[in-house]
Design a protein around this motif. Structure first.
Motif, PDB file in Angstrom:
ATOM      1  N   PRO A  30       0.807  -1.212   0.000  1.00 34.66           N
ATOM      2  CA  PRO A  30       0.000   0.000   0.000  1.00 34.66           C
ATOM      3  C   PRO A  30       0.851   1.278   0.000  1.00 34.66           C
ATOM      4  O   PRO A  30       2.024   1.227   0.336  1.00 34.66           O
ATOM      5  CB  PRO A  30      -0.767  -0.111   1.318  1.00 34.66           C
ATOM      6  CG  PRO A  30       0.154  -0.872   2.226  1.00 34.66           C
ATOM      7  CD  PRO A  30       0.850  -1.860   1.328  1.00 34.66           C
ATOM      8  N   ALA A  31       0.226   2.395  -0.357  1.00 37.71           N
ATOM      9  CA  ALA A  31       0.942   3.663  -0.436  1.00 37.71           C
ATOM     10  C   ALA A  31       1.385   4.140   0.938  1.00 37.71           C
ATOM     11  O   ALA A  31       2.382   4.848   1.050  1.00 37.71           O
ATOM     12  CB  ALA A  31       0.065   4.729  -1.101  1.00 37.71           C
ATOM     13  N   VAL A  32       0.659   3.772   1.959  1.00 39.63           N
ATOM     14  CA  VAL A  32       1.071   4.021   3.344  1.00 39.63           C
ATOM     15  C   VAL A  32       0.671   2.778   4.145  1.00 39.63           C
ATOM     16  O   VAL A  32      -0.252   2.072   3.754  1.00 39.63           O
ATOM     17  CB  VAL A  32       0.395   5.267   3.962  1.00 39.63           C
ATOM     18  CG1 VAL A  32       0.817   6.528   3.251  1.00 39.63           C
ATOM     19  CG2 VAL A  32      -1.121   5.113   3.947  1.00 39.63           C
ATOM     20  N   PRO A  33       1.360   2.502   5.257  1.00 37.84           N
ATOM     21  CA  PRO A  33       0.979   1.329   6.043  1.00 37.84           C
ATOM     22  C   PRO A  33      -0.466   1.440   6.520  1.00 37.84           C
ATOM     23  O   PRO A  33      -0.934   2.539   6.835  1.00 37.84           O
ATOM     24  CB  PRO A  33       1.944   1.360   7.235  1.00 37.84           C
ATOM     25  CG  PRO A  33       3.097   2.183   6.771  1.00 37.84           C
ATOM     26  CD  PRO A  33       2.524   3.199   5.820  1.00 37.84           C
ATOM     27  N   VAL A  34      -1.147   0.309   6.544  1.00 41.15           N
ATOM     28  CA  VAL A  34      -2.545   0.318   6.943  1.00 41.15           C
ATOM     29  C   VAL A  34      -2.781  -0.913   7.810  1.00 41.15           C
ATOM     30  O   VAL A  34      -2.155  -1.956   7.603  1.00 41.15           O
ATOM     31  CB  VAL A  34      -3.465   0.332   5.699  1.00 41.15           C
ATOM     32  CG1 VAL A  34      -3.256  -0.915   4.858  1.00 41.15           C
ATOM     33  CG2 VAL A  34      -4.925   0.469   6.075  1.00 41.15           C
ATOM     34  N   ARG A  35      -3.649  -0.800   8.806  1.00 39.36           N
ATOM     35  CA  ARG A  35      -3.867  -1.943   9.684  1.00 39.36           C
ATOM     36  C   ARG A  35      -4.524  -3.098   8.935  1.00 39.36           C
ATOM     37  O   ARG A  35      -5.402  -2.882   8.096  1.00 39.36           O
ATOM     38  CB  ARG A  35      -4.718  -1.515  10.886  1.00 39.36           C
ATOM     39  CG  ARG A  35      -3.919  -0.676  11.859  1.00 39.36           C
ATOM     40  CD  ARG A  35      -4.696  -0.237  13.079  1.00 39.36           C
ATOM     41  NE  ARG A  35      -3.785   0.155  14.136  1.00 39.36           N
ATOM     42  CZ  ARG A  35      -3.102   1.301  14.163  1.00 39.36           C
ATOM     43  NH1 ARG A  35      -3.247   2.182  13.181  1.00 39.36           N
ATOM     44  NH2 ARG A  35      -2.274   1.565  15.150  1.00 39.36           N
ATOM     45  N   LEU A  36      -4.075  -4.314   9.265  1.00 38.75           N
ATOM     46  CA  LEU A  36      -4.625  -5.481   8.578  1.00 38.75           C
ATOM     47  C   LEU A  36      -6.126  -5.565   8.779  1.00 38.75           C
ATOM     48  O   LEU A  36      -6.844  -6.054   7.912  1.00 38.75           O
ATOM     49  CB  LEU A  36      -3.953  -6.762   9.082  1.00 38.75           C
ATOM     50  CG  LEU A  36      -2.539  -7.015   8.539  1.00 38.75           C
ATOM     51  CD1 LEU A  36      -1.878  -8.157   9.294  1.00 38.75           C
ATOM     52  CD2 LEU A  36      -2.582  -7.324   7.045  1.00 38.75           C
ATOM     53  N   GLY A  37      -6.609  -5.083   9.924  1.00 40.41           N
ATOM     54  CA  GLY A  37      -8.043  -5.091  10.153  1.00 40.41           C
ATOM     55  C   GLY A  37      -8.787  -4.287   9.101  1.00 40.41           C
ATOM     56  O   GLY A  37      -9.869  -4.676   8.646  1.00 40.41           O
ATOM     57  N   GLU A  38      -8.204  -3.160   8.694  1.00 44.96           N
ATOM     58  CA  GLU A  38      -8.845  -2.337   7.664  1.00 44.96           C
ATOM     59  C   GLU A  38      -8.851  -3.052   6.322  1.00 44.96           C
ATOM     60  O   GLU A  38      -9.822  -2.986   5.563  1.00 44.96           O
ATOM     61  CB  GLU A  38      -8.116  -0.997   7.518  1.00 44.96           C
ATOM     62  CG  GLU A  38      -8.440  -0.031   8.629  1.00 44.96           C
ATOM     63  CD  GLU A  38      -7.706   1.291   8.446  1.00 44.96           C
ATOM     64  OE1 GLU A  38      -8.037   2.043   7.522  1.00 44.96           O
ATOM     65  OE2 GLU A  38      -6.778   1.548   9.248  1.00 44.96           O
ATOM     66  N   LEU A  39      -7.742  -3.710   6.013  1.00 49.35           N
ATOM     67  CA  LEU A  39      -7.679  -4.465   4.763  1.00 49.35           C
ATOM     68  C   LEU A  39      -8.651  -5.647   4.818  1.00 49.35           C
ATOM     69  O   LEU A  39      -9.383  -5.920   3.865  1.00 49.35           O
ATOM     70  CB  LEU A  39      -6.244  -4.943   4.529  1.00 49.35           C
ATOM     71  CG  LEU A  39      -5.994  -5.821   3.301  1.00 49.35           C
ATOM     72  CD1 LEU A  39      -6.451  -5.130   2.025  1.00 49.35           C
ATOM     73  CD2 LEU A  39      -4.509  -6.171   3.197  1.00 49.35           C
ATOM     74  N   ALA A  40      -8.679  -6.325   5.964  1.00 53.22           N
ATOM     75  CA  ALA A  40      -9.550  -7.498   6.104  1.00 53.22           C
ATOM     76  C   ALA A  40     -11.010  -7.108   5.914  1.00 53.22           C
ATOM     77  O   ALA A  40     -11.798  -7.871   5.346  1.00 53.22           O
ATOM     78  CB  ALA A  40      -9.334  -8.145   7.471  1.00 53.22           C
ATOM     79  N   ALA A  41     -11.353  -5.902   6.373  1.00 52.37           N
ATOM     80  CA  ALA A  41     -12.744  -5.466   6.270  1.00 52.37           C
ATOM     81  C   ALA A  41     -13.201  -5.395   4.813  1.00 52.37           C
ATOM     82  O   ALA A  41     -14.384  -5.551   4.516  1.00 52.37           O
ATOM     83  CB  ALA A  41     -12.919  -4.115   6.952  1.00 52.37           C
ATOM     84  N   LEU A  42     -12.259  -5.164   3.906  1.00 53.31           N
ATOM     85  CA  LEU A  42     -12.629  -5.095   2.493  1.00 53.31           C
ATOM     86  C   LEU A  42     -13.067  -6.448   1.959  1.00 53.31           C
ATOM     87  O   LEU A  42     -13.786  -6.528   0.968  1.00 53.31           O
ATOM     88  CB  LEU A  42     -11.448  -4.599   1.639  1.00 53.31           C
ATOM     89  CG  LEU A  42     -10.914  -3.216   1.929  1.00 53.31           C
ATOM     90  CD1 LEU A  42      -9.876  -2.842   0.890  1.00 53.31           C
ATOM     91  CD2 LEU A  42     -12.044  -2.204   1.932  1.00 53.31           C
TER      92      LEU A  42
END
Ligand code: FAD
Ligand code: FAD
Ligand code: FES
Lengths: 404, 538, 116
Positions: free
Chosen positions: B515-527
Motif C-alpha cells: 500500500p501507499a502508506v501502512p494500513v492496519r490489517l483489520g482495515e484491509l480485512a474489512a474489504l
C-alpha cells in the motif's frame, strides 16, 4: 543489448563452448548449475534479466513437506530435504536455512479428522507428524485464535532465503568454473537435425552438449523455441508483509488445514489460505493467494483482503498490526501440478527442469542434484518418470483449458 | 454503492488545491483527499488555523495566493461542491474495467482507540472508499537524501522537516545549525532558522554559485525568484551566516546525537579538494533537492521518466495526462519545480479534464472572480509578485474551461516554469561521484540498517548489478519507509558500483509501494466482506 | 494554555496545535527509540510522516509517527525500552520465551518491481 541474432542463419559464436547451457538464473537453474559444475561439467547460465529476477524473488522460502499428499511430489520434497540438510549442509548458514517447523491448524473437528487422515499417509512416506490437540495449541503459538479445534506439527518444515540461495549457489558454481551471463536472452536453439546443440542468444550463439530449460514460468515459451510443448502456466500469488514485530510473535509456519486442498486444486478462481510466519527482520509474512489470471500485475483487492481476513481469523492480534508491503509472483504450474524434470525425447540434447509451481524453492535442491545425475549419465536417486516432459497428452491440456 | 465523483484530487498542496478549486468551479463534482489536517501542502504548511497568530505568516511566500485558494476551497466545500477529506491518506488506488477509480483511505492519525489501548477495537475498520471517474494526483514529494557517516544521528534532519517544524509547529529543532546539501531550498531553511532564533553556523552548498539566477532563461522564466533570492541573501548577510559553496558535509560527529559536522571543499565532481574543517552544531538540516511520491501513479500503472535532476517522475503530456486513461498528475510528482509551477499544473489538469468532459462553467456570476484569483495564483511566484500577463488573463475571465486560449496561457506558463526548473536542476546537480569516499560502515538504509559495505558485498560477491537485486540480497528499502528515504541513494549506489550513471530502471524498483502508506490489517480485512466471497474459506 | 504530556516520567509541555515530535524536540529531547539491530537512537528525520524514524508509543498504542500525532493534554509518550518493533507495555505479545533461539532472515520481495 544486441538483438541481431534472432533471425535464421548462423550468428557469431561465443569463443567458449560448454557442456551445459542453463536457461534461467532462478533457484532451479542455480541448483542445477551448482550440481552440474560439482560433477565437473562446464556450465554457462544465461538469464535475460538479473540473477533471481524471476519468480525466485517473488515468493516465499518455505521448504514444506506438510502440504503435500503422498505421491511423487512428496517423494521429491523429502529427497530435497535430504539434499538441503546433507549435500548443502555446510552452506546452510549462507542462505539462512532454518528448520522452524510447520503447524497446520484446523478450525473444525471435521478438518482435524481430515488432517489426521492425511498424516497417516504422510507418515507412511517418511514424514514426521505430531498430532496437536486444542489444549496444546497455545504452547506452540501463544497468539493463535482460541477458536481452533486442533493442529498437526511438522518438524521437518524449514525455510531458506531464496534470493540468497540463488546468489550463493551461483557464486559456488562460478567457483567451480561455471559462467553466469545476465542480461542475455535466449532467442532460439542451435540444431543439428533433431538434436539441440546449443542456444542462440542476444549475446551470440553458445554451442553446448546439452541445454537445460530452467526458465520457470516462461519455460513453455523457451520450449516452444525448440518446437516442443511444455505446458507451464502462471498462477498468481500475493504475499502480505507486516510492520516489524518482536521476535517470536509467530514462531512457526502456521497455516490452515484447508491450504492443502488449495495447493492441489485446479480451480481457476481465487483461492487464499493464510500461511502466517514471522521473519528475522521482524516482519510477519502472510501468503499466499492462488489464482490463474495470466500475468496480470495489478493489485487484486479480493486477493489481499481475503488473505488479511483469514490471517486475522488465525491470529486476532494481527488486526491491529500494519501492512507495510504487498508483492506478487507467478508460480510456474503444470496441469497435473507436478514439475517437469528430465531429458526431452522429442528434442535430444534438450532437458527441462521447470514447472515447480508453489514449491520450487524447496524442490530446487533435489531437482538440481537429480538433473546433474541424469545429465552425467548416472542413474538418478529418484525415478524421474512421473516428471517426464512428454507426459502431457493433448487431452490433459484440453481438460486444463476447459477449467481455465 | 458509494457516490461516484467526477474527479478525485489527491493532495491539497499548491497543485491539489488549485486543481480542486478549478475543477469545482468548472462545474465538476470533486473530492479532495489530503493526508494533512489542513490545506497547503509542504510549501504553504502552517500552524493550526484555529490557533493562528499573525507571525505564523512569516517566511511564507505567496501567502495571499494561498489564502485566496483556500477561501475558494472552503466556499466550495460549504456549498457541497468539493467533498474535502483532510487528515486521510490514500493507501490503495484501483481502476476497474469501466475506468472507474476507487481510492481506499485511512485516517492519518487514528482517533483514540475506543476499546482501550492495544488491540481489539474494530471501530476503525472499513472506511468508505472514494470513487470517481477521473483522478488528479498531486502527491508532492519529500527531501532527497544522500547517506554519509553520521546522517542518522538524532539532530540530523531533512531540511524540509526542519522547515516543517518551524512553519507547522512553531518548533526549533536545535540552537546551532548547519544547513547542507544542494539547491536554492537551503536558503529559506537557513533564513527560517535564523528568524526563529537559531544560530546558523553555515550553509554548505555542494555546487558553485547562485549564478543560475543570472542565467537568461532562468531569470526570464521566473521573475519573482530573483527577488526571493535577494531577500534570502539579505537575511544571510544580516545574520552573518557563511554560505560555503563547493563544500559538502563529509561526516556528522557526535556521541548519540549531533555535536559537530566535518566539511570539506570539493571539486565539480564532488571529489575532496581542500582541507577538512569541523563546525560545532546540534542541528543539521540536509537536502539534495526533492524527489516525488510516486506510489499512487505507479500503483495505477502510470509511465515514468527520469527528470533533469535525476529523480524518477511521472510522464505527462501537455494537458497533465499520464499514460493511464483518466489519471492526471500535477505538481512535484511530474518533476520538481516549485510551488508556482505546481499551482499552474494543478489548474491545467482541472481545465483539461473539464474540457474533456465537456463541462461548461456552472455559474458565470462567480466565474470572473474565480478566474482572476486563479490567474493570480498561477502567475505568482513564490514571493507573491505577479507577472505581466495578469491583466490579459483577467480579460479572458469568462470560462477558461471552455476556452482553449485559457488553456494555452496556462500551458505557456508551465513551459516557462519547466525551463526555469531545468536551469535550476542543471545548476544544482547531485555530484556525480558522491558515493566515492563512503566508508563501508555508512548506514544507507536507516530502517533496516543496511550499510554501504553490505551493498558493496552484495555487488562484488553475490552478483547484484542493479538496484532491484541489491534490494533482494541486502534489504535496503525493505523497512518501515519502504525505500522512500534510501531509494534514490540505493539506485545511485547500484549504478556507481556497476560503473554507470543511474537510470530509470535503477529507480523504479525502489519507487513502487503497495500500500501507499501502512494500513492496519483489520482495515484491509474489512474489504474482504465487500468483495466476492472466496470459496476456500475456513 | 499549555498542554502537559509525560515522556518516560518527564514532563513535556506542548503548545496546542503542535505535534508530539515538535514538543519533544522543543523540550530538548531528540531521540526516543532505538533501532532493532544496532540499538541506534532515532528521533525526527523527515518531519512529514515519510521516514518512520520517529515512531513512538502514544498512550499505549505502539509505533505511531511522532511528527504527525497532535499533542494532547495528559498524553503518555514512549515506554521504557522502546525499539522499532517493541510492543506497548502490558501487551501480551512478546512476553514468552521457550528458550529456542531463532536467527533466520526470510525471503520477501517487492513484486511491484518491474520485470521483463
Ligand atoms: C507468491 C509465491 C509464493 C511462493 N512461495 C514458495 C514457498 O514458500 N516455497 C517454495 O518452495 N516455493 C514457493 N513459491 C514458488 C517458487 O518461487 C517457484 O517455484 C520458483 O521460484 C521457481 O524457480 P525457477 O528457477 O523455476 O524460476 P524463476 O525463478 O522464475 O527463474 C526463471 C528464470 O528464467 C529466465 N528466463 C525466462 N525466459 C528466458 C529466456 N528466453 N532467456 C533467458 N532467460 C530466461 C527468467 O528471467 C528467470 O530469471 C512461491 C511462488 C510465489 C509466486
Ligand atoms: C518538508 C518539505 C518542506 C518544503 N518547504 C518548502 C519551502 O519552505 N519553500 C519552498 O519553496 N518549497 C518547499 N518545499 C518544496 C515544495 O514541496 C513544493 O514547492 C510544493 O509544495 C509542491 O507542491 P505540490 O502541490 O506538488 O506538493 P505538496 O505541497 O508536497 O503537497 C502534496 C500533498 O499531498 C499529500 N499526499 C501525498 N500522498 C498522499 C496520499 N497517499 N494520501 C493523501 N494525501 C497525500 C501530502 O500530504 C501533501 O499535503 C518543501 C518540500 C518538503 C518536502
Ligand atoms: S520524522 Fe519521518 S515519519 Fe516522522
Amino acid at each position: 543489448m544486441s538483438t541481431a541474432l534472432q533471425g535464421a542463419g548462423p550468428g557469431p559464436t561465443l569463443s567458449r563452448s560448454a557442456d551445459l547451457v542453463i536457461v534461467g538464473a532462478g533457484v532451479v537453474g542455480a541448483a542445477a548449475a551448482y550440481f552440474a559444475a560439482l560433477a565437473g561439467r562446464r556450465v554457462v547460465v544465461v538469464d535475460r534479466g538479473a540473477i533471481a529476477g524471476g519468480t525466485s524473488s517473488a515468493g516465499e522460502g518455505n521448504l514444506l513437506v506438510s502440504d503435500k499428499e503422498a505421491g511423487p511430489e512428496l517423494d521429491l520434497a523429502l529427497y530435497s530435504q535430504a539434499v538441503w540438510r546433507e549435500d548443502l549442509a555446510e552452506h546452510a548458514g549462507l542462505w539462512e536455512f532454518e528448520a522452524k517447523g510447520g503447524l497446520v491448524v484446523a478450525a473444525t473437528e471435521h478438518s482435524v479428522a481430515g488432517l489426521r487422515e492425511l498424516s497417516v499417509h504422510q507418515r507412511a512416506s517418511g514424514v514426521e507428524v505430531h498430532d496437536v490437540g486444542h489444549s496444546a495449541l497455545h504452547e506452540y503459538e501463544p497468539h493463535l485464535s482460541k477458536d481452533l479445534a486442533g493442529a498437526a506439527f511438522y518438524p521437518q518444515d524449514a525455510q531458506v532465503q531464496p534470493m540468497l540461495v540463488v546468489a550463493h549457489l551461483l557464486r559456488l558454481a562460478r567457483g567451480l568454473g561455471a559462467t553466469v551471463r545476465t542480461g542475455t536472452e535466449v532467442t532460439g536453439f542451435l540444431r543439428s537435425g533433431d538434436r539441440v546443440t546449443g542456444v542462440r542468444s542476444t549475446a551470440g550463439d553458445i554451442p553446448a552438449g546439452a541445454v537445460l530449460n530452467a526458465a520457470g514460468t516462461w519455460a513453455g515459451e523457451v520450449a516452444a523455441l525448440a518446437h516442443v510443448a511444455v505446458p507451464v502456466r502462471p498462477r498468481r500469488g500475493f504475499v502480505l508483509v507486516t510492520e516489524p514485530m518482536p521476535p517470536r510473535t509467530v514462531r512457526h509456519k502456521v497455516y490452515a488445514a484447508e491450504y492443502v486442498g488449495d495447493v492441489a486444486s485446479s480451480d481457476a478462481a481465487l483461492q487464499t489460505s493464510p500461511v502466517v510466519e514471522g521473519t528475522d527482520s521482524g516482519t510477519i509474512l502472510i501468503g499466499a493467494s492462488r489464482e490463474r489470471v495470466g500475468f496480470d500485475r495489478t493489485v487484486s483487492v479480493p486477493a489481499i483482503s481475503t488473505l488479511a481476513a483469514k490471517a486475522v481469523a488465525l491470529f486476532p492480534m494481527l488486526r491491529e498490526v500494519r501492512l507495510m508491503r504487498t508483492y506478487h509472483g507467478f508460480r510456474p504450474y503444470c496441469p497435473d501440478h507436478l514439475p517437469v524434470i528430465g531429458a526431452d525425447p522429442r528434442a535430444p540434447g534438450l532437458w527441462h527442469a521447470c514447472g515447480h509451481e508453489g514449491a520450487g524453492i524447496g524442490l530446487s535442491a533435489g531437482t538440481g542434484k537429480l538433473i546433474a545425475q541424469a545429465l552425467t549419465g548416472g542413474q538418478p536417486d529418484l525415478d524421474l518418470t512421473p516428471f517426464a516432459p512428454d507426459r502431457f497428452t493433448d487431452r490433459t491440456q484440453d481438460a486444463e483449458e476447459a477449467v481455465s | 454503492m458509494p457516490h461516484t465523483h467526477d474527479v478525485t484530487v489527491v493532495g491539497a498542496g499548491p497543485a491539489g488545491v488549485a486543481a480542486a478549486v478549478e475543477a469545482a468551479e468548472a462545474g465538476l463534482d470533486v473530492a479532495l483527499i489530503d493526508a494533512a489536517a489542513q490545506p497547503g501542502g509542504q510549501y504553504w504548511r502552517h500552524f493550526d488555523e484555529d490557533r493562528a497568530r499573525p507571525e505564523d505568516r512569516r517566511g511564507h511566500h505567496g501567502w495571499p495566493v494561498f489564502t485566496g485558494l483556500r477561501d475558494r476551497l472552503y466556499v466550495l466545500r460549504d456549498a457541497g461542491r468539493v467533498h474535502y477529506l483532510p487528515g486521510h491518506q490514500v493507501w490503495l488506488a484501483t481502476r476497474d474495467d469501466a475506468g472507474t477509480f476507487t481510492l481506499r483511505v485511512t485516517p492519518t492519525v487514528r482517533d483514540p482507540e475506543p476499546a482501550g489501548p492495544g488491540h481489539g477495537g474494530t471501530g476503525h475498520d472499513g472506511q468508505d472508499p472514494v470513487v470517481a471517474r477521473a483522478l488528479i494526483l498531486c502527491p508532492g514529494g519529500y527531501d532527497r537524501q544522500l547517506p554519509f557517516p553520521g546522517w542518522d544521528l538524532p539532530g540530523a534532519m531533512a531540511a524540509g522537516g526542519v522547515q516543517a517544524l518551524l512553519k507547522g509547529h512553531r518548533a526549533l529543532a536545535g540552537r546551532r545549525a548547519v544547513v547542507g546539501g544542494t539547491g536554492p531550498f537551503l536558503l529559506p531553511v537557513a533564513s527560517g532558522l535564523a528568524h526563529a532564533g537559531a544560530q546558523v553556523a553555515a550553509v554548505v552548498e555542494a555546487n558553485a554559485t547562485l549564478g543560475w539566477l543570472r542565467d537568461p532563461v532562468g531569470a526570464v522564466s521566473a521573475p519573482g525568484k530573483g527577488v526571493e533570492a535577494a531577500q534570502y541573501a539579505a537575511t544571510l548577510a544580516r545574520h552573518r551566516i557563511p554560505y560555503r559553496t563547493r563544500t559538502v558535509i563529509r561526516a556528522i560527529l557526535g556521541d548519540g546525537r549531533v555535536e559537530a559536522v566535518r566539511t570539506v571543499k570539493v571539486d565539480r565532481e564532488g571529489r575532496p579538494a581542500g582541507p577538512e574543517r569541523e563546525i560545532a552544531a546540534d542541528l543539521v538540516a540536509l537536502g539534495w533537492g526533492f524527489t516525488p511520491s510516486l506510489e499512487l501513479p505507479l500503483m495505477l500503472g502510470a509511465a515514468t521518466r527520469q527528470d533533469v535532476d535525476g529523480s524518477l517522475v511521472v510522464e505527462v503530456d501537455d494537458l497533465q495526462r499520464s499514460s493511464v486513461d483518466g489519471v492526471y498528475v500535477a505538481g512535484e510528482a511530474t518533476g520538481v519545480g516549485g510551488a508556482a509551477l505546481s499551482v499552474s499544473e494543478g489548474r491545467l489538469s482541472a481545465l483539461a479534464l473539464a474540457a474533456a468532459l465537456g463541462r461548461p462553467r456552472m455559474d458565470p456570476g462567480t466565474n470572473a472572480d474565480a478566474d482572476r484569483n486563479t490567474e493570480a495564483a498561477g502567475n505568482t511566484d513564490a514571493d507573491g509578485t505577479t507577472d505581466g500577463n495578469t491583466s490579459a488573463d483577467k480579460s479572458a475571465a469568462s470560462g477558461a474551461a471552455a476556452d482553449p486560449a485559457g488553456i494555452r496561457r496556462v500551458q505557456a506558463r508551465i513551459r516557462r516554469g519547466r525551463r526555469f526548473a531545468a536551469a535550476m536542476h542543471r545548476t544544482y546537480p547531485v555530484p556525480a561521484a558522491w558515493p566515492r569516499s563512503l566508508p563501508d560502515a555508512t548506514v544507507v538504509c536507516r530502517c533496516e540498517e543496511v550499510t554501504y559495505g553490505d551493498l558493496r558485498h552484495a555487488h562484488a560477491e553475490l552478483g547484484a548489478t542493479d538496484a532491484r537485486t541489491l534490494k533482494m540480497l541486502a534489504r535496503p528499502g525493505m523497512g518501515w519507509c519502504q525505500g522512500r528515504i534510501c531509494g534514490y541513494a540505493t539506485a545511485g549506489i547500484a549504478a556507481w558500483l556497476d560503473g554507470r550513471r543511474p537510470t530509470a530502471d535503477d529507480l523504479l524498483p525502489l519507487s513502487g509501494r503497495t500500500p501507499a502508506v501502512p494500513v492496519r490489517l483489520g482495515e484491509l480485512a474489512a474489504l474482504a466482506e465487500t468483495v466476492t466471497a472466496d470459496p476456500a474459506g475456513p | 494554555m499549555t498542554y502537559r504530556m509525560t515522556f518516560r516520567g518527564t514532563d513535556i509541555p506542548a503548545e496546542p496545535g503542535q505535534s508530539v515530535g515538535a514538543a519533544l524536540v522543543a523540550a530538548g529531547i531528540v531521540d526516543w527509540r532505538t533501532t532493532r539491530k544496532e540499538g541506534r537512537p532515532r528521533g525526527l528525520f523527515c518531519g512529514i510522516g515519510v521516514c518512520f524514524d520517529c515512531l513512538i508509543t502514544v498512550d499505549g498504542t505502539r509505533a505511531e509517527r511522532a511528527c504527525l500525532i497532535p499533542a494532547a493534554d495528559g498524553m503518555r509518550l514512549g515506554d521504557a525500552l522502546e525499539t522499532g518493533d517493541a510492543l506497548g507495555t502490558g501487551d501480551a505479545l512478546g512476553a514468552s520465551d521457550d528458550g529456542r533461539d531463532r536467527a533466520t532472515h526470510h525471503a520477501e520481495e517487492d513484486g511491484d518491481a518491474a520485470h521483463p
